[in-house]
Scaffold this active site. Structure first.
Site, PDB file in Angstrom:
ATOM      1  N   TYR A 133       0.856  -1.188   0.000  1.00 18.35           N
ATOM      2  CA  TYR A 133       0.000   0.000   0.000  1.00 18.35           C
ATOM      3  C   TYR A 133       0.888   1.232   0.000  1.00 18.35           C
ATOM      4  CZ  TYR A 133      -3.622   3.302   1.671  1.00 18.35           C
ATOM      5  OH  TYR A 133      -4.477   4.359   1.836  1.00 18.35           O
ATOM      6  N   ARG A 138      -0.081  10.374   3.005  1.00 15.63           N
ATOM      7  CA  ARG A 138      -0.338  10.017   4.400  1.00 15.63           C
ATOM      8  C   ARG A 138       0.943   9.639   5.150  1.00 15.63           C
ATOM      9  NH1 ARG A 138      -5.246  10.106   7.577  1.00 15.63           N
ATOM     10  NH2 ARG A 138      -6.975  10.138   6.106  1.00 15.63           N
ATOM     11  N   ILE A 203      -9.464  -0.035  -4.281  1.00 19.70           N
ATOM     12  CA  ILE A 203      -9.803  -0.106  -2.859  1.00 19.70           C
ATOM     13  C   ILE A 203     -10.318   1.275  -2.506  1.00 19.70           C
ATOM     14  CG2 ILE A 203      -8.966  -0.479  -0.509  1.00 19.70           C
ATOM     15  CD1 ILE A 203      -6.946  -2.439  -1.625  1.00 19.70           C
TER      16      ILE A 203
END
Length: 293
Positions: A133, A138, A203
């Site tokens: 991921y 982030r 996702i």
């Protein structure tokens, strides 16, 4: 194996901060009915950062039991300490999940060499498949395509959730990775273009709100119906953007409560409820998507 529309599932909570397990059951049933291809539990959208690992184990076990093998269940096992990631993976591996979503180490900003070692150690802790991921916005670190290609040589590292929103990045991954390496978008706003350019799935945060629509878009692309897919995606563009008007999952939880899909939009601090000034714009996005009249 990992294709289509997977939802980055929120974690419903009661107003006192306790996990709302009956609300969780309701959400799982909702996705089973709406055509979602898989559930990703305990990622960013699930508020894993403020949920203890003991609670995470209970939540994931509850979802696995409720799903009963009908769709895929992936568990987040990420950590910025490799030893912690390995320990979590050992514990989660005991559950009947279908695989892991493993985020890049966050905050301490390792070099590419460090991320190679990190992911290889985590992968060695399980025989289950792992999706990498990459979400630099982030984590503060970017997993580069050449590093992904090296990791793709590890037998159970089978794909990546790529959340840069860059189609150039997708092209680089396609050129460097095996053809069967799963490439999933982690950016709703650009996910259709990602799919049309050869990506295998998404996702999605938006799929919390509009799971049937997201699953339908994936099917349209799979069936080579790009114009119909664009028309369907245009209706969701408001949600794709406005669900990030404040930090994820703040707007998503508010929208789910507004639609009656969860009882409370409570989040554990330091996340706070959606500011009233943003309520109307979320309602307009829900109306555009045909979810609110």
């Amino acid at each position: 194996m990992f294709r289509g529309s997977l939802v980055a599932l929120i974690t419903p909570m009661q107003p006192d901060g306790a996990i709302d397990y009956s609300g969780l059951d309701k959400l799982v049933d909702f996705h089973l009915q709406q055509g979602t291809d898989g559930l990703v539990i305990m990622g960013t959208t699930g508020e894993a950062a403020t949920i203890s690992f003991a609670e995470q184990l209970q939540i994931i076990a509850r979802v696995v039991e409720r799903v009963a093998g009908k769709i895929l269940v992936l568990a987040g096992n990420g950590s910025n300490a490799t030893s912690e990631g390995v320990a979590r993976t050992h514990q989660l591996d005991k559950l009947a999940i279908d695989g892991f979503l493993t985020v890049t180490p966050f905050y301490n900003k390792p070099m590419q060499k460090g991320m190679l070692a990190h992911f290889r150690h985590v992968a060695a802790a399980t025989e289950k498949p792992i999706l990498l991921y990459n979400v630099p916005g982030r984590t503060g670190v970017d997993l580069l395509p050449e590093t992904v290609a090296e990791l793709a040589q590890t037998a159970n590292i089978v794909g990546i959730k790529e959340a840069t929103g860059s189609l150039t990045r997708l092209t680089e991954l396609q050129q460097r990775c095996p053809a069967d390496f799963a490439l999933l978008s982690g950016d709703d706003a650009s996910s259709l273009n990602f799919l049309l350019a050869g990506g295998h799935g998404v996702i999605s945060v938006t799929a919390n709100i509009a799971p049937a629509q997201m699953a339908h878009i994936c099917k349209l692309v799979e069936n080579d119906q790009p114009q119909q897919a664009r028309e369907a995606d245009n209706l969701l563009q408001g949600l794709h953007h406005q669900l990030f008007i404040e930090s994820n999952p703040i707007p998503t939880k508010w929208a789910l409560q507004r639609l009656g899909l969860i009882a409370s939009d409570f989040m554990r601090l330091p996340l706070t409820r959606l500011e009233p000034i943003h309520h109307r714009v979320i309602e307009q996005a829900l109306q555009q998507a045909g979810l609110l009249t």
